[in-house]
Design a protein around this motif. Structure first.
Motif, PDB file in Angstrom:
ATOM      1  N   GLY A  40      30.325  97.444  41.393  1.00  0.00           N
ATOM      2  CA  GLY A  40      29.377  97.673  42.476  1.00  0.00           C
ATOM      3  C   GLY A  40      30.063  97.957  43.791  1.00  0.00           C
ATOM      4  O   GLY A  40      29.610  98.792  44.582  1.00  0.00           O
ATOM      5  N   GLY A 149      22.179  95.148  36.457  1.00  0.00           N
ATOM      6  CA  GLY A 149      21.734  95.613  37.763  1.00  0.00           C
ATOM      7  C   GLY A 149      21.937  94.584  38.847  1.00  0.00           C
ATOM      8  O   GLY A 149      22.276  94.928  39.994  1.00  0.00           O
ATOM      9  N   GLY A 153      24.444  95.346  41.772  1.00  0.00           N
ATOM     10  CA  GLY A 153      23.784  95.397  43.075  1.00  0.00           C
ATOM     11  C   GLY A 153      24.405  94.444  44.079  1.00  0.00           C
ATOM     12  O   GLY A 153      24.562  94.781  45.257  1.00  0.00           O
ATOM     13  N   TYR A 156      27.604  95.927  45.240  1.00  0.00           N
ATOM     14  CA  TYR A 156      27.335  97.046  46.149  1.00  0.00           C
ATOM     15  C   TYR A 156      26.919  96.539  47.532  1.00  0.00           C
ATOM     16  O   TYR A 156      27.412  97.008  48.558  1.00  0.00           O
ATOM     17  CB  TYR A 156      26.233  97.925  45.562  1.00  0.00           C
TER      18      TYR A 156
END
Length: 203
Positions: A40, A149, A153, A156
């Motif tokens: 991420g 995810g 996430g 990120y």
């Protein structure tokens, strides 16, 4: 350790991430969550694409779970052998059996992200108990999407503070379980209070 893992992701990219996610679903002790955080962060830096990182992690995790499910089709003797080798595995297998027996496909869903340490054992148990393949696959794919995810996430969104996020994520499962238990108890208490009020009004 985190720095070394991030360097590995920088060198080998999504191939390493996919291999880690696949093997971690088969009881291989690989810090796949940290690797997804690193993935991420590299997405945030523009070195990798989100779709590629997410797809590689998600597909590999689903493939690993499918392999575990297929192995579990060998039946209860396989699970018994796993339990005999290590006492702590016996406890995890017992908890996985209880989760699948009570929740079925929903138990598979929760085991992929909410109680991730049970995940590989739930895969084996689901196969051994005869849980339908389509039901297993649908719930598993949905849960792994949240797992992949979520970590990607986090990597990120908090790329500048990745070491702190990695330390927190290492203990995240315990916090999630505690929160789930608290919510469940709160819901149960609320339901009982409603019943008590209804009885009081009817008398």
């Amino acid at each position: 350790m985190s720095d070394a893992l991030f360097e590995l992701v920088a060198t080998y990219g999504v191939w390493l991430l996919a291999a880690a996610c696949f093997l971690s679903c088969l009881l291989v002790p690989i810090p796949s969550s940290l690797l997804m955080l690193a993935g991420g962060a590299f997405v945030a830096a523009g070195d990798l694409e989100f779709v590629t990182v997410f797809a590689s992690a998600w597909l590999a995790a689903v493939a690993g779970d499918q392999t575990g499910y297929a192995i579990g089709r060998g039946g209860a003797p396989l699970l018994d052998r796993l339990a005999e080798r290590r006492p702590n595995r016996a406890d995890l297998i017992a908890r996985a059996r209880a989760l699948v027996a009570r929740r079925g496909g929903l138990g598979v869903f929760f085991s992929t992200w909410l109680v991730a340490p049970l995940g590989p054992y739930v895969n084996f148990v689901a196969g051994a108990s005869g849980l339908g393949w389509l039901r297993f696959t649908l719930w598993d794919a949905a849960g792994e999407a949240i797992w992949a995810g979520g970590y990607i996430g986090l990597g990120y969104g908090f790329a500048d503070h990745l070491v702190l996020v990695a330390d927190f994520a290492a203990n995240a499962s315990g916090f999630l379980v505690a929160a789930a238990v608290a919510l469940g108890l709160g819901w149960l208490l609320r339901a009982r209070l409603r019943k008590a009020r209804a009885r009081a009004l009817s008398t």
